[in-house]
Design a protein around this motif. Structure first.
Motif, PDB file in Angstrom:
ATOM      1  N   PHE A 287      28.687 -20.522 -14.970  1.00 54.48           N
ATOM      2  CA  PHE A 287      29.336 -20.611 -13.663  1.00 54.48           C
ATOM      3  C   PHE A 287      30.027 -19.276 -13.440  1.00 54.48           C
ATOM      4  N   PHE A 288      29.817 -18.678 -12.260  1.00 52.06           N
ATOM      5  CA  PHE A 288      30.358 -17.352 -11.991  1.00 52.06           C
ATOM      6  C   PHE A 288      31.474 -17.382 -10.954  1.00 52.06           C
ATOM      7  N   SER A 314      34.359 -18.642  -5.009  1.00 57.18           N
ATOM      8  CA  SER A 314      35.338 -17.554  -4.939  1.00 57.18           C
ATOM      9  C   SER A 314      36.507 -17.867  -5.872  1.00 57.18           C
ATOM     10  N   GLN A 315      37.254 -16.842  -6.211  1.00 60.95           N
ATOM     11  CA  GLN A 315      38.384 -16.996  -7.125  1.00 60.95           C
ATOM     12  C   GLN A 315      39.432 -17.957  -6.563  1.00 60.95           C
ATOM     13  N   ASP A 316      39.710 -17.876  -5.284  1.00 61.68           N
ATOM     14  CA  ASP A 316      40.729 -18.733  -4.670  1.00 61.68           C
ATOM     15  C   ASP A 316      40.296 -20.189  -4.589  1.00 61.68           C
ATOM     16  N   ASP A 317      38.982 -20.435  -4.594  1.00 63.01           N
ATOM     17  CA  ASP A 317      38.472 -21.799  -4.423  1.00 63.01           C
ATOM     18  C   ASP A 317      38.196 -22.523  -5.736  1.00 63.01           C
ATOM     19  N   PHE A 318      38.382 -21.850  -6.872  1.00 72.16           N
ATOM     20  CA  PHE A 318      37.968 -22.465  -8.133  1.00 72.16           C
ATOM     21  C   PHE A 318      38.821 -23.674  -8.509  1.00 72.16           C
ATOM     22  N   LYS A 319      38.132 -24.759  -8.831  1.00 67.44           N
ATOM     23  CA  LYS A 319      38.724 -25.951  -9.419  1.00 67.44           C
ATOM     24  C   LYS A 319      37.845 -26.377 -10.583  1.00 67.44           C
ATOM     25  N   ILE A 320      38.433 -26.934 -11.604  1.00 64.18           N
ATOM     26  CA  ILE A 320      37.691 -27.213 -12.829  1.00 64.18           C
ATOM     27  C   ILE A 320      36.528 -28.172 -12.598  1.00 64.18           C
ATOM     28  N   GLU A 321      36.661 -29.070 -11.611  1.00 61.38           N
ATOM     29  CA  GLU A 321      35.582 -30.037 -11.359  1.00 61.38           C
ATOM     30  C   GLU A 321      34.312 -29.369 -10.837  1.00 61.38           C
ATOM     31  N   LEU A 322      34.399 -28.118 -10.353  1.00 58.62           N
ATOM     32  CA  LEU A 322      33.210 -27.417  -9.870  1.00 58.62           C
ATOM     33  C   LEU A 322      32.211 -27.124 -10.992  1.00 58.62           C
ATOM     34  N   LEU A 323      32.678 -27.158 -12.237  1.00 60.21           N
ATOM     35  CA  LEU A 323      31.782 -26.918 -13.363  1.00 60.21           C
ATOM     36  C   LEU A 323      30.684 -27.982 -13.466  1.00 60.21           C
ATOM     37  N   ARG A 324      30.883 -29.112 -12.815  1.00 58.16           N
ATOM     38  CA  ARG A 324      29.857 -30.160 -12.828  1.00 58.16           C
ATOM     39  C   ARG A 324      28.570 -29.680 -12.169  1.00 58.16           C
TER      40      ARG A 324
END
Length: 351
Positions: A287-288, A314-324
């Protein structure tokens, strides 16, 4: 007498230094003597990797990122007089180094002033086209004019599709002396046992490296699996800190880092081109989070997302659940050839 080859990576994060590692190893294997020149953390990292080699210091560029992405180009413009001065000093330093070490050839990884008319000089870049928004035409023209001062330009990517750099490393109708190496990586894929559910791999210029580190450490408090967090901060000694399920290293040298990546299920990192090449070599899912305002990383992240290889945000939008989202993507698995260093190094036998 062994021929002395000056290898000079740019100090801009760790990527330029680390992708020079396989080149330095190849020089040693093929009976050349590498002389390493750089500055800052790039120089420090290579000193740890090759403690028996000769090192010298080049003038630093001292260019930093702004904290706000929309000010990135403005910050580069403000820093440009300082950068031009550094390049001029770099040219003087290179002339002195060629004489001091009786240099027979130069390999510059994006150091704009490290070339010589007296010896064969190579420029390594994956950016024939330098993306800068509305000024892309200008930044590309300036960069290509610099490349013309070198005898050869080595692109660490496949010449044809599929490739990893897209329009960055490919252009039509150019007279530039280009050679495509295939992707460069210091790593090899191994059948390592999986130890970590997630590996965080950071590097890059400040202050953005630290800003992302703080965001990720906060978000990872909600992650249930086992995490290896490599901060990408080169210090005198390696340090290890354990916080609940997170093992934090300040840095890792190549052999340990190779083992760690192979031992991890997925990677969370910037979309820097060297990281892309490393993960492609090992064939990892990732994930980038591109560095804010850096057009190159943003382009690579979008391209790889569109290819359904690696998701990003984007850096401002990152949440851990996005790794799914990683499970819905193929991962970096692109066929590529190995560089023929014996053939490439023939340039240094010409003069």
């Amino acid at each position: 007498m062994k021929k002395q080859i000056l290898v000079a990576p740019l100090n801009w994060g760790l990527g330029h230094a680390t992708r020079c590692i396989p080149i330095i190893n190849a020089l040693i294997k093929l009976n050349y003597t590498p002389i390493i020149a750089s500055d800052g953390i790039a120089l420090a990292l290579l000193k740890k990797e090759f403690p028996k080699l000769t090192f010298d210091e080049l003038p630093p560029y001292n260019v930093t990122y702004s904290k706000k992405a929309h000010l990135f180009k403005w910050k580069l413009l403000v820093d440009s007089p300082k950068l031009l001065h550094a390049i001029n000093e770099e040219r003087k330093a290179t002339k002195a180094l060629v004489k001091k070490y009786n240099i027979n050839g130069i390999i510059s990884d994006n150091r704009l002033g490290v070339s010589s008319k007296k010896v064969p000089s190579v420029f390594i870049t994956h950016q024939l086209n330098v993306l800068s928004g509305s000024t892309t035409w200008l930044s590309t023209k300036i960069h290509q004019n610099i490349i013309k001062k070198f005898d050869e330009c080595w692109i660490p990517d496949n010449e044809f599709t599929p490739n990893l750099s897209g329009r960055l490393g490919h252009t039509s109708g150019t007279s530039l002396p280009i050679k495509y190496l295939g992707p460069l990586s210091r790593f090899e894929k191994t059948d390592a046992t999986i130890v970590y559910d997630l590996m965080v791999l950071l590097s890059g210029p400040e202050p953005q490296r630290s800003l992302l580190e703080n965001i990720l450490l906060e978000e990872l408090e909600e992650f249930k699996g086992k995490v290896l967090f490599v901060r990408g901060v080169i210090e005198a000694e390696e340090s290890i800190t354990i916080k609940k399920n997170i093992t934090i290293y300040n840095f890792m040298q190549s052999s340990a880092l190779e083992q760690a990546i192979n031992s991890s299920t997925m990677i969370l990192s910037r979309s820097g081109y060297t990281t892309v090449m490393d993960l492609a070599k090992i064939g990892k899912k990732a994930f980038f989070i591109p560095t804010p305002g850096q057009f190159e990383q943003e382009y690579l992240a979008k391209m790889l997302d569109e290819m359904k290889l690696v998701p990003f945000c984007s850096q401002d939008d990152f949440k851990i659940e996005l790794l799914r989202k990683i499970s819905d993507f193929k991962g970096l698995d692109i066929e590529h050839s190995q560089p023929n260093f014996k053939l490439l190094f023939r340039l240094f036998e010409c003069k």
